[in-house]
Design an enzyme around this catalytic site. Structure first.
Site, short mmCIF file in Angstrom:
data_model
loop_
_atom_site.label_atom_id
_atom_site.label_comp_id
_atom_site.label_asym_id
_atom_site.label_seq_id
_atom_site.Cartn_x
_atom_site.Cartn_y
_atom_site.Cartn_z
N CYS A 32 33.79 53.16 21.44
CA CYS A 32 33.89 53.61 22.83
C CYS A 32 33.89 52.41 23.77
CB CYS A 32 32.70 54.50 23.20
SG CYS A 32 32.47 55.95 22.17
N ASP A 442 48.06 24.30 52.97
CA ASP A 442 48.70 25.46 53.58
C ASP A 442 48.16 25.68 55.00
OD1 ASP A 442 50.23 28.20 53.01
OD2 ASP A 442 48.36 28.66 54.05
#
Length: 506
Positions: A32, A442
């Site tokens: 699981c 940037d």
């Protein structure tokens, strides 16, 4: 984590660890995900596995309730740049299915024996077993979402024979392919054709900000975003190994998944298409780890808490992203989109028939390397830069596939004409899905750092999640009145699924 802490995660059904490890229950013979809603097994009856393939190798079958084969991939593979991380990214992209283990090893630059030994040591299974889990998951999706004959599904999923397909499905799901198909018949019929999916993610997901980001950079002819905020659909064309396709991803998901529909000319491309969309939307990220690091920072923390679950979008096609990054350098967002759209119209491969505003596949690098590139707005230096990058991509001098060495790719890019540090770093962040890139040169980042009072030296505290910090800075700038001058980095994707017939998929 040790086994005791893993068991505590299982007891608390902690979804943060879905895909990080798997729980095997010896008394029932199933495995699981940690968040499985079933009754928690006793500690002495539990074993933990680093991969679904390792659990299957131990003779366990997938739980029908929590479907552990549909969990998001481990975020570890995006962070790690070593052999195992690179190999896992390439296996997810379908390299083993298309080229075998020998092809995987050749791309990685190691021997087959070394690749097998390393993966088995870390994940409890070799590359064939890991790819086999992926094939079985693809098969389940096709069985439960299409009306294709079982024989066609077997080969579309990547299996070499129908017998191998039948044996694998029975082993993993404890059902025959026809029984697995019958179990999915309760779903409503799909409208609009294609394969309907649920793309799982862990933790919160800032869909609005991600769709805003993709919409700002959407290239005409290749991408479109339709609908109103909150109910948008991102649609884009995909060039795939066996054919082409159109991906549609909806903004209105919920419950840990985004709705998606894939229209493919060849269903053998399903696994690859899913992984490329997942990389574009950064669906395997670990937002908890990102928030723990960035949210604790006194300067960046307020932005992180204001927008939980912000992702760092990757690229559906790394070659496309590289060309777009070079083409759009030092251009405003609208000018970059217009110029890229003109490039697509002139050199892209037309679709057999337009689909909405989608008309072309992005031009192949080999085509651009020899193209005249005389479109309006294409300066001489920009023309040479595009040709240089396209030629390097076409002849393999620059490798941007999912398993590429990021440092080597950036060094090679910087040696090309017209590629500066910002462009190379942007390609590294988007095309190679590196979670730790900042782009300090940037303009939007500089303004964002100044706004929160951070220095370039301070950003070292944000490792290894600086790409996510960058998107928080960009998103904050986009909210400001100067958003019209905000430089939207090049980017691919757009669409909203047209119905409810879905199934979970990684």
């Amino acid at each position: 984590m040790d086994d005791d802490s893993r068991y505590e995660a299982v007891r608390s059904r902690d979804g943060r660890f879905d895909g990080v490890f798997f729980t095997g229950v010896l008394t029932t013979g199933i495995y699981c995900r940690p968040s499985c809603p079933a009754v928690t097994p006793k500690r002495e009856n539990v074993r933990f596995f680093p991969s679904a393939a390792a659990a299957q190798r131990a003779g366990l079958r997938a739980c029908r309730r929590c479907r552990p084969d549909a969990v998001p991939g481990s975020a570890e593979w995006n962070v790690r740049a070593d052999l195992t991380g690179r190999a896992m990214r390439m296996i997810a992209d379908g390299v083993v299915d298309r080229e075998g283990v020998e092809g995987l090893a050749r791309r990685l630059g190691y021997s087959v024996r070394q690749v097998r030994r390393q993966l088995t040591a870390e994940l409890g299974a070799g590359p064939v077993a890991l790819a086999r889990v992926q094939r079985a998951h693809t098969a389940r999706v096709l069985l439960q979402t299409t009306a294709l004959p079982v024989t066609e599904i077997a080969f579309a999923s990547g299996f070499a024979s129908v017998r191998q397909f039948n044996d694998t499905i029975r082993e993993i799901h404890a059902r025959t392919p026809r029984e697995l198909r019958a179990a999915g018949r309760g779903r409503p019929a799909a409208e609009g054709g294609g394969v309907a999916l649920r793309l799982a993610h862990r933790g919160p997901y800032a869909t609005g900000a991600v769709f805003d980001f993709l919409q700002r950079g959407a290239v005409p002819g290749v991408e479109e975003v339709t609908g109103e905020p909150g109910a948008r659909t991102y649609r884009r064309t995909l060039a795939l190994p066996y054919g082409h396709g159109i991906a549609e991803v909806g903004e209105a998901g919920g419950g840990g998944w985004l709705p998606c529909r894939l229209h493919l000319t060849d269903l053998r491309d399903l696994t690859t298409a899913v992984q490329r969309v997942r990389r574009l939307f950064d669906l395997d990220a670990d937002p908890y780890a990102v928030a723990e690091r960035l949210g604790a920072d006194p300067l960046l923390g307020p932005l992180v808490r204001r927008l939980p679950g912000l992702r760092s979008p990757g690229a559906a096609d790394p070659h496309e992203l590289a060309v777009r990054a070079v083409l759009g350098r030092r251009l405003a967002a609208d000018a970059a989109r217009a110029l890229t759209g003109a490039l697509v119209a002139a050199y892209g491969k037309p679709l057999p028939a337009p689909d909405g505003s989608l008309t072309h596949l992005f031009p192949d690098p080999g085509v651009l390397a020899d193209a005249p590139l005389t479109e309006p707005g294409m300066s001489g230096s920009r023309r040479e830069a595009v040709r240089s990058v396209a030629a390097a991509l076409a002849d393999g001098a620059v490798v941007l596939d999912p398993g590429a060495d990021r440092d080597e790719a950036e060094r090679t890019l910087l040696a090309l004409r017209g590629v500066g540090p910002r462009t190379a770093a942007l390609i590294r962040m988007r095309a190679l899905c590196d979670p730790d890139v900042l782009l300090p040169s940037d303009e939007g980042v500089r303004r964002g750092l100044a706004r929160i009072g951070a220095t370039a030296e301070h950003t070292g505290n944000w490792r290894p999640w600086r790409s996510y910090a960058l998107h928080h800075l960009w998103n904050e700038e986009a909210r400001r009145p100067r958003a019209s001058s905000f430089p939207a980095p090049p980017n691919p994707v757009s669409a909203i699924p047209r119905n409810t017939a879905t199934t979970e998929t990684r």
